[in-house]
Scaffold this active site. Structure first.
Site, PDB file in Angstrom:
ATOM      1  N   HIS A 160      71.613  25.734  25.028  1.00  0.00           N
ATOM      2  CA  HIS A 160      72.180  25.373  26.340  1.00  0.00           C
ATOM      3  C   HIS A 160      73.693  25.174  26.238  1.00  0.00           C
ATOM      4  O   HIS A 160      74.382  25.103  27.261  1.00  0.00           O
ATOM      5  CB  HIS A 160      71.512  24.088  26.838  1.00  0.00           C
ATOM      6  N   ASP A 383      59.868  42.790  31.714  1.00  0.00           N
ATOM      7  CA  ASP A 383      58.953  43.889  31.396  1.00  0.00           C
ATOM      8  C   ASP A 383      59.531  44.680  30.223  1.00  0.00           C
ATOM      9  O   ASP A 383      60.506  45.412  30.387  1.00  0.00           O
ATOM     10  CB  ASP A 383      58.773  44.784  32.624  1.00  0.00           C
TER      11      ASP A 383
END
Length: 442
Positions: A160, A383
């Protein structure tokens, strides 16, 4: 609602563990990347996610694993800071091409039981590489878990310190696109944010906006608001209030969850109490500065929304919360557009986080506080060439945190919620939560 008796962890065997380097060495002129003034504000921790692909055999994984490695190596030529090391003393990333940790495991068990939305995140933590960051840890670690009985789960931890939700989803989507279609189909990221928002000598002390209690027993669940539920909530909000703007999906789901959380506290304390939420806002496209919409790094700020008991009523209205949220969001958008230079912009954001920390940490015995963050309209279903994941989940167990992201069809919203175990039991029985959500398995 009944809980499935699922083993906390399936046994797994580590098949391989290696570092994946960028396919092309990073040029010397890009070897040192200063973090931005906004990156300075955030702690050293990971964003941990898991992507589940159930229609996948162990035999397929041998070929897919090589394809994942190769495409990861290629995409790291564009996201080169992720293959480097964070240098705390210098507030910079040493883009040294040391690499990204890549682990392959074989899991003795079935993936399908882990797809239920009532599965607690603690039952999934072994599917991600690690959850605690040190100065020597890779900025990105990936664990590909193939299940003996079929299925693939890709666990990912990303720092982060240099990545927010937008940057994370941009990376995972770019990696998947490169794997499926080739690197030439990827939109290039930008790492120019530090030039516009350079690091500062002094950073204001900011209190954490989440309340940590190590001894607290927590429970996490995923609740789904489908497109039909969103439409019904919007109709109720418009008919009941005076909101002139069309409420967004995030606004509606936040308001109905917030309402239910307030009723949980009302049950616990015997009366309605003041409540505060801290929502995050992506600032890309909302500033007067020449910041690219594709810029990576931390570029978000808090939106503080307060519910008070001015009318002395013992009832909370959904449309009122929707209105409070809408007003706070519009006010924050206006504030983001005001700064005309990087220094003023950085000050605006750091002041907002300082205020958020102070608001959420004062009067903790009298005021309830919750954190919300949204990844909606971000590409969270990557995907890689074998279809979208059946489920995506966030793993980190931070109490009183609500994370929102799109359903697979893009019409609804999934809410990942972590609460005190007792509070969760009450929350699940809230009439609005029962009416507008589902916890059915995929």
């Amino acid at each position: 609602m009944g809980r499935k008796q699922i083993p906390p962890q399936y046994p797994l065997q580590i098949l391989s563990k290696k570092l994946i380097n960028p396919a092309i060495p990073t040029p010397h002129n890009l070897r040192n990347l200063k973090i931005s003034a906004l990156d300075q504000l955030y702690p050293t921790l990971y964003l941990p996610f898991i992507f589940f692909y159930p229609n996948f055999s162990e035999k397929e994984f041998q070929l897919a694993g090589k394809k994942l490695e190769k495409s990861l190596s290629k995409i790291l030529t564009l996201f080169y800071p992720l293959a480097g090391s964070y240098i705390d003393d210098n507030l910079s990333i040493d883009c040294n091409d040391n690499g990204v940790e890549f682990i392959e495991t074989l899991v003795n068990g079935k993936l399908s039981p882990l797809l239920g939305r009532d599965v607690d995140c603690r039952q999934l933590s072994h599917l991600i590489p690690h959850q605690f960051e040190s100065l020597t840890s890779p900025l990105l670690a990936i664990q590909c878990n193939i299940f003996e009985c079929g299925g693939l789960a890709i666990g990912l931890c990303i720092s982060h310190k240099i990545v927010d939700g937008f940057s994370f989803t941009k990376f995972i989507d770019a990696w998947a696109t490169s794997c499926r279609l080739g690197l030439h189909k990827v939109d290039y990221p930008s790492f120019d944010l530090p030039t516009l928002l350079p690091t500062r000598e002094t950073v204001p002390e900011i209190k954490p906006v989440q309340r940590f209690n190590p001894g607290l027993k927590t429970a996490s669940r995923t609740f789904v608001f489908d497109g039909s539920a969103i439409s019904n909530l919007r109709k109720i909000a418009i008919e009941g209030g005076k909101e002139s703007h069309k409420p967004s999906r995030v606004q509606l789901v936040t308001a109905i969850i917030w309402k239910a959380l307030m009723r949980v506290c009302q049950t616990k304390h015997g009366q309605l109490r003041p409540s505060i939420i801290c929502h995050t806002m992506n600032m890309r496209g909302r500033t007067a500065l020449p910041i690219s919409d594709d810029c990576c790094g931390n570029l978000f700020r808090p939106v503080i929304v307060k519910f008070t008991l001015e009318n002395k009523s013992n009832k909370v209205e959904f449309h009122h919360l929707v209105s409070l949220l809408g007003n706070a969001i519009r006010s924050t958008v206006t504030d983001c557009a005001k700064p005309q230079n990087g220094d003023d912009f950085s000050s605006m954001v750091s002041d907002a986080w300082k205020e958020a920390g102070e608001e959420l940490n004062k009067d903790t015995d009298k005021v309830d506080a919750y954190g919300f963050t949204s990844l909606c309209r971000m590409p969270i279903y990557p995907d890689f060439g074998w279809g979208m994941p059946a489920r995506v989940t966030h793993v980190q167990s931070v109490v009183e945190l609500i994370m929102l992201f799109d359903t697979r069809d893009g019409d609804g919203v999934e809410a990942w919620i972590s609460l005190d175990e007792n509070d969760m039991n009450v929350f699940q029985q809230d009439p609005d939560i029962i009416a507008f959500t589902s916890q059915v398995d995929h």
